[in-house]
Design a protein around this motif. Structure first.
Motif, PDB file in Angstrom:
ATOM      1  N   LEU A  79       0.833  -1.201   0.000  1.00 29.76           N
ATOM      2  CA  LEU A  79       0.000   0.000   0.000  1.00 29.76           C
ATOM      3  C   LEU A  79       0.869   1.254   0.000  1.00 29.76           C
ATOM      4  CD1 LEU A  79      -2.663  -1.161   2.615  1.00 29.76           C
ATOM      5  CD2 LEU A  79      -2.877  -1.157   0.118  1.00 29.76           C
ATOM      6  N   ASP A  80       0.227   2.402  -0.223  1.00 30.73           N
ATOM      7  CA  ASP A  80       0.930   3.677  -0.263  1.00 30.73           C
ATOM      8  C   ASP A  80       0.271   4.639   0.729  1.00 30.73           C
ATOM      9  OD1 ASP A  80       2.559   5.797  -0.934  1.00 30.73           O
ATOM     10  OD2 ASP A  80       1.321   6.394  -2.672  1.00 30.73           O
ATOM     11  N   PRO A  81       0.573   4.504   2.013  1.00 31.84           N
ATOM     12  CA  PRO A  81      -0.085   5.348   3.013  1.00 31.84           C
ATOM     13  C   PRO A  81       0.356   6.808   2.912  1.00 31.84           C
ATOM     14  CG  PRO A  81       1.640   4.040   4.023  1.00 31.84           C
ATOM     15  CD  PRO A  81       1.523   3.551   2.622  1.00 31.84           C
ATOM     16  N   GLN A  82      -0.612   7.691   3.116  1.00 33.08           N
ATOM     17  CA  GLN A  82      -0.346   9.125   3.086  1.00 33.08           C
ATOM     18  C   GLN A  82      -1.015   9.790   4.282  1.00 33.08           C
ATOM     19  OE1 GLN A  82      -1.597  10.749  -0.731  1.00 33.08           O
ATOM     20  NE2 GLN A  82      -1.048   8.833  -1.776  1.00 33.08           N
ATOM     21  N   ILE A  83      -0.411  10.860   4.741  1.00 35.47           N
ATOM     22  CA  ILE A  83      -0.967  11.639   5.851  1.00 35.47           C
ATOM     23  C   ILE A  83      -1.532  12.931   5.281  1.00 35.47           C
ATOM     24  CG2 ILE A  83      -0.460  12.877   7.979  1.00 35.47           C
ATOM     25  CD1 ILE A  83       1.698  10.827   8.584  1.00 35.47           C
ATOM     26  N   ARG A  84      -2.841  13.084   5.403  1.00 33.86           N
ATOM     27  CA  ARG A  84      -3.462  14.325   4.949  1.00 33.86           C
ATOM     28  C   ARG A  84      -3.403  15.412   6.019  1.00 33.86           C
ATOM     29  NH1 ARG A  84      -6.747  14.058   0.317  1.00 33.86           N
ATOM     30  NH2 ARG A  84      -5.572  12.792  -1.181  1.00 33.86           N
ATOM     31  N   SER A  85      -3.498  15.028   7.274  1.00 30.97           N
ATOM     32  CA  SER A  85      -3.425  15.988   8.369  1.00 30.97           C
ATOM     33  C   SER A  85      -3.088  15.246   9.644  1.00 30.97           C
ATOM     34  CB  SER A  85      -4.758  16.738   8.535  1.00 30.97           C
ATOM     35  OG  SER A  85      -4.671  17.672   9.596  1.00 30.97           O
ATOM     36  N   ALA A  86      -2.139  15.781  10.399  1.00 25.70           N
ATOM     37  CA  ALA A  86      -1.763  15.161  11.674  1.00 25.70           C
ATOM     38  C   ALA A  86      -1.849  16.224  12.768  1.00 25.70           C
ATOM     39  CB  ALA A  86      -0.374  14.547  11.585  1.00 25.70           C
ATOM     40  N   TRP A  87      -0.701  16.695  13.279  1.00 27.43           N
ATOM     41  CA  TRP A  87      -0.756  17.709  14.328  1.00 27.43           C
ATOM     42  C   TRP A  87      -1.221  19.037  13.752  1.00 27.43           C
ATOM     43  CZ3 TRP A  87       1.796  22.405  14.859  1.00 27.43           C
ATOM     44  CH2 TRP A  87       1.642  23.030  16.113  1.00 27.43           C
ATOM     45  N   ARG A  88      -2.018  19.743  14.544  1.00 22.29           N
ATOM     46  CA  ARG A  88      -2.479  21.096  14.187  1.00 22.29           C
ATOM     47  C   ARG A  88      -2.283  22.012  15.383  1.00 22.29           C
ATOM     48  NH1 ARG A  88      -8.399  18.971  12.312  1.00 22.29           N
ATOM     49  NH2 ARG A  88      -7.759  17.684  10.506  1.00 22.29           N
ATOM     50  N   SER A  89      -1.931  23.227  15.107  1.00 25.38           N
ATOM     51  CA  SER A  89      -1.838  24.207  16.194  1.00 25.38           C
ATOM     52  C   SER A  89      -3.244  24.554  16.664  1.00 25.38           C
ATOM     53  CB  SER A  89      -1.120  25.468  15.722  1.00 25.38           C
ATOM     54  OG  SER A  89      -1.932  26.155  14.770  1.00 25.38           O
ATOM     55  N   ALA A  90      -3.335  25.033  17.899  1.00 28.86           N
ATOM     56  CA  ALA A  90      -4.646  25.411  18.432  1.00 28.86           C
ATOM     57  C   ALA A  90      -5.267  26.529  17.595  1.00 28.86           C
ATOM     58  CB  ALA A  90      -4.505  25.850  19.894  1.00 28.86           C
ATOM     59  N   ALA A  91      -4.439  27.457  17.129  1.00 29.34           N
ATOM     60  CA  ALA A  91      -4.963  28.558  16.320  1.00 29.34           C
ATOM     61  C   ALA A  91      -5.506  28.049  14.991  1.00 29.34           C
ATOM     62  CB  ALA A  91      -3.867  29.592  16.087  1.00 29.34           C
ATOM     63  N   PHE A  92      -4.796  27.124  14.347  1.00 28.77           N
ATOM     64  CA  PHE A  92      -5.255  26.577  13.081  1.00 28.77           C
ATOM     65  C   PHE A  92      -6.537  25.760  13.280  1.00 28.77           C
ATOM     66  CE2 PHE A  92      -4.438  23.421   9.453  1.00 28.77           C
ATOM     67  CZ  PHE A  92      -5.121  24.225   8.543  1.00 28.77           C
ATOM     68  N   GLN A  93      -6.634  25.025  14.370  1.00 26.42           N
ATOM     69  CA  GLN A  93      -7.839  24.259  14.653  1.00 26.42           C
ATOM     70  C   GLN A  93      -9.030  25.183  14.874  1.00 26.42           C
ATOM     71  OE1 GLN A  93      -8.018  21.015  14.446  1.00 26.42           O
ATOM     72  NE2 GLN A  93     -10.143  20.755  15.126  1.00 26.42           N
ATOM     73  N   GLN A  94      -8.782  26.303  15.507  1.00 21.59           N
ATOM     74  CA  GLN A  94      -9.876  27.262  15.725  1.00 21.59           C
ATOM     75  C   GLN A  94     -10.390  27.803  14.401  1.00 21.59           C
ATOM     76  OE1 GLN A  94     -11.249  28.116  18.906  1.00 21.59           O
ATOM     77  NE2 GLN A  94     -12.839  28.873  17.500  1.00 21.59           N
ATOM     78  N   VAL A  95      -9.494  28.063  13.466  1.00 22.18           N
ATOM     79  CA  VAL A  95      -9.897  28.529  12.129  1.00 22.18           C
ATOM     80  C   VAL A  95     -10.776  27.473  11.462  1.00 22.18           C
ATOM     81  CG1 VAL A  95      -9.059  29.089   9.820  1.00 22.18           C
ATOM     82  CG2 VAL A  95      -7.919  30.059  11.829  1.00 22.18           C
ATOM     83  N   LEU A  96     -10.356  26.205  11.528  1.00 16.97           N
ATOM     84  CA  LEU A  96     -11.134  25.131  10.919  1.00 16.97           C
ATOM     85  C   LEU A  96     -12.513  24.992  11.581  1.00 16.97           C
ATOM     86  CD1 LEU A  96      -8.381  22.361  10.521  1.00 16.97           C
ATOM     87  CD2 LEU A  96      -9.239  23.956   8.781  1.00 16.97           C
ATOM     88  N   PHE A  97     -12.550  25.151  12.892  1.00 18.31           N
ATOM     89  CA  PHE A  97     -13.824  25.021  13.599  1.00 18.31           C
ATOM     90  C   PHE A  97     -14.766  26.166  13.228  1.00 18.31           C
ATOM     91  CE2 PHE A  97     -16.477  25.644  17.454  1.00 18.31           C
ATOM     92  CZ  PHE A  97     -17.170  24.426  17.423  1.00 18.31           C
ATOM     93  N   ASP A  98     -14.240  27.369  13.157  1.00 16.40           N
ATOM     94  CA  ASP A  98     -15.078  28.522  12.794  1.00 16.40           C
ATOM     95  C   ASP A  98     -15.651  28.344  11.387  1.00 16.40           C
ATOM     96  OD1 ASP A  98     -14.546  29.624  15.248  1.00 16.40           O
ATOM     97  OD2 ASP A  98     -12.953  30.953  14.501  1.00 16.40           O
TER      98      ASP A  98
END
Length: 216
Positions: free
Chosen positions: A119-138
């Motif tokens: 297989l060819d595993p890929q990571i689309r998203s792993a660690w996120r900063s709290a500020a970046f997560q807040q942007v995604l949540f908003d």
């Protein structure tokens, strides 16, 4: 006065004593003979009893211990790790950067095994900063119309496993299907029924039941 020459008479007490000794020896010999005849021969000494050997003691039964589940490094779920690399808040952090070490190591080993399986595993998203997560949540709140609806897909920073450093969104779906079967061997589990791509390091070889959504 008449005297006798040449004969010296033996005093009578000495003769009586000598005769007494003779009588005593004779009586002792007769007494010993009588006692021996009364007692008879000496009884035979009792012989030691020989105990028959019993059956041999049973050998201890050796059993094979049940295999222990693998020991996983603990994952911290109640705090946000301090980032080790400074990146723009809007950037997708590559690979397992800034993840908890135990989680990063578990995903690295799992992906190596997936590659060995073709297989060819890929990571689309792993660690996120709290500020970046807040942007995604908003953005999710604006898209879905409410905090509750948005939480089905994106969590606020205080609840996000991405921010806490032990979650990975994988790609393609074939890799996700492989992780569903083999991920528990690395302590990795799919946690939400509505997100086939979202996996978390839970440090357990027995994955808990999936939640319907991230909101629970």
């Amino acid at each position: 006065m008449t005297t006798t020459h040449g004969l010296r008479p033996t005093p009578w007490p000495r003769r009586v004593a000598a005769g007494g000794v003779t009588l005593l020896l004779a009586a002792a010999a007769a007494g010993c003979s009588g006692r021996g005849a009364a007692e008879g021969p000496h009884p035979a000494q009792p012989q030691a009893r020989v105990l028959a050997a019993g059956p041999p003691a049973p050998r201890p039964v050796t059993t094979t211990a049940a295999p222990r589940p693998p020991a996983f490094a603990p994952v911290v779920t109640d705090r946000i790790p301090t980032p080790s690399v400074t990146l723009p808040l809007s950037a997708v952090v590559p690979g397992t950067t800034n993840m908890q070490p135990a989680a990063a190591d578990a995903f690295a080993r799992a992906f190596a095994a997936a590659r060995a399986a073709g297989l060819d595993p890929q990571i689309r998203s792993a660690w996120r900063s709290a500020a970046f997560q807040q942007v995604l949540f908003d953005r999710a709140v604006a898209r879905y119309g409410s905090v509750q609806a948005a939480s089905n897909w994106v969590l606020p920073p205080s609840r996000s496993a991405h921010v806490k450093g032990y979650a990975v969104d994988v790609h393609p779906q074939a890799v996700a299907a492989w992780l569903e079967v083999h991920g528990a061997a690395f302590g990795i589990c799919r946690t939400y029924a509505n997100e086939w791509w979202h996996f978390e390091y839970l440090a357990t070889s027995t994955c808990p039941p999936r939640l319907p959504t991230a909101a629970g």
